[in-house]
Design a protein around this motif. Sequence first.
Motif, PDB file in Angstrom:
ATOM      1  N   ALA A 216     -43.188  44.929  -3.026  1.00 50.84           N
ATOM      2  CA  ALA A 216     -42.633  44.937  -1.669  1.00 50.84           C
ATOM      3  C   ALA A 216     -42.558  43.526  -1.092  1.00 50.84           C
ATOM      4  CB  ALA A 216     -43.470  45.837  -0.773  1.00 50.84           C
TER       5      ALA A 216
ATOM      6  N   TRP B 199     -36.915  47.604  -7.731  1.00 49.67           N
ATOM      7  CA  TRP B 199     -38.036  48.553  -7.742  1.00 49.67           C
ATOM      8  C   TRP B 199     -37.922  49.507  -8.935  1.00 49.67           C
ATOM      9  CZ3 TRP B 199     -42.492  49.322  -5.036  1.00 49.67           C
ATOM     10  CH2 TRP B 199     -42.657  48.695  -3.789  1.00 49.67           C
TER      11      TRP B 199
ATOM     12  N   THR C 124     -40.509  52.148   2.637  1.00 49.21           N
ATOM     13  CA  THR C 124     -41.523  51.520   1.786  1.00 49.21           C
ATOM     14  C   THR C 124     -42.942  51.925   2.187  1.00 49.21           C
ATOM     15  OG1 THR C 124     -40.106  49.667   1.129  1.00 49.21           O
ATOM     16  CG2 THR C 124     -42.482  49.315   1.014  1.00 49.21           C
TER      17      THR C 124
ATOM     18  N   ARG D  43     -45.584  54.369   0.104  1.00 44.31           N
ATOM     19  CA  ARG D  43     -46.912  53.821  -0.138  1.00 44.31           C
ATOM     20  C   ARG D  43     -47.999  54.799   0.296  1.00 44.31           C
ATOM     21  NH1 ARG D  43     -51.431  51.029   1.217  1.00 44.31           N
ATOM     22  NH2 ARG D  43     -51.870  49.117   0.023  1.00 44.31           N
TER      23      ARG D  43
ATOM     24  N   HIS E 153     -37.280  55.434  -6.605  1.00 39.37           N
ATOM     25  CA  HIS E 153     -36.260  54.390  -6.521  1.00 39.37           C
ATOM     26  C   HIS E 153     -35.076  54.647  -7.444  1.00 39.37           C
ATOM     27  CE1 HIS E 153     -38.072  51.811  -3.546  1.00 39.37           C
ATOM     28  NE2 HIS E 153     -39.239  52.102  -4.083  1.00 39.37           N
TER      29      HIS E 153
END
Length: 408
Positions: free
Chosen positions: A48, A66, A248, A252, A273
């Motif tokens: 990230a 990603w 993102t 996470r 992704h």
Amino acid sequence: MPLLATARSRAGATLLGVLTGAALGVAAPAAAQPAAADSVLVWYDATAAAIAAGGAPTQVTNNRTWAIAWLAAARAQAGTHSAAGRRAALAGAVHQTLTTLIPGQQSPADATLAAELAALPDRQEVRDSVTAGRAAARRVLTERSGDGLDPASVNIPFPVPAPAPGVWQPTPPQYAPATQYGNRAARPFVLRSAAQFRPPAPPAPGSARYEADLAEVAAYGSATSTVRTQAQTDTATFWLGSSLTLYTPILRAAVAQSHASIADRIRLVALFHVAAVDTQIATSDAKYAYQRWRPVTAIRAGGDTTWLPLHDTPAHPDYPSGHNTYSGSAEGVLTGLAGPRAREPYTISSPTAPGVTRTYTDWHRPSLENVDARVWSGIHTRNADLAGIRLGDDVARYVLGHAQAVLR
């Protein structure tokens, strides 16, 4: 919104039924493994940070980075037999990808790699696993060479059609050239073609649904709206930023809260992704197949010649909404692989609403807010938003249903 609720309920049930450990070729979730989990998050944050600091100007290109890094890490897990080996394979794959695709971020990537390897035993298995991760990354990079997802290919010029009712034209105030026209010609990771899940045509100008959608945007999405509440304005502003940036921390949270193995967590990131890339390819296919004009163009053509939206309109057609295809894809993958609800509440921020945070308990609420937000911003019709959710869901289900092939 009954239509949206029905679509998402169907998606959750379908994905949870199709996506089992056996379907993915993975073991059932194991007890939490703090060291392994920390390693996944270390490389998640490193990915990230590298993209935020030196990524491409096109979102889909960054999703591609990603996807390549974490798909390589997932494939490299097959040859490892210990927690240390799995962590080393992850390190080799992600480091190799980041330093290849974002060479300006070599120093922080090197520092992350050094710290990770220092925490692992100095033995041959670890060294071999790093090598295996690097080799997997090089193979995926070769596979994806020339896939049409570089910024220049994504934004090839679009020949603007002659003005006509319903047909897209550049929008005020910038009247910028169309973007993302080249996405539709890019090579997907899993989809058979960009048009595989193309949604049906949007409502025709003059139809009852078209007029109702346009009236809603005109009233609630105007820069000078007198009916939009402050809470609605806040939602529109919060979800204005890029989908990659906003999702993102959501992904996470799913990774951090998971009790699955390191290999399963890596697969979650990779498939999220992969689906995001294929969704954006499918989105541009539909946008430029239908070339539907934006609300600001339609409302002005209808006589309100000075009408402006709350937020500036992105430079590509209305149907379907890209924010919502991304949201539908994200919710589909998270629901399929992590279940419909988070294990505990998670909080995210937004670059377009500094200092503001929102807390959620599932993956569905962000989709609901995205649908409303684009209407209240004045930049999409509700029909375009709902079609976007459905398209993203279709792509996610297909990617998860074909996970074995892409993970091999």
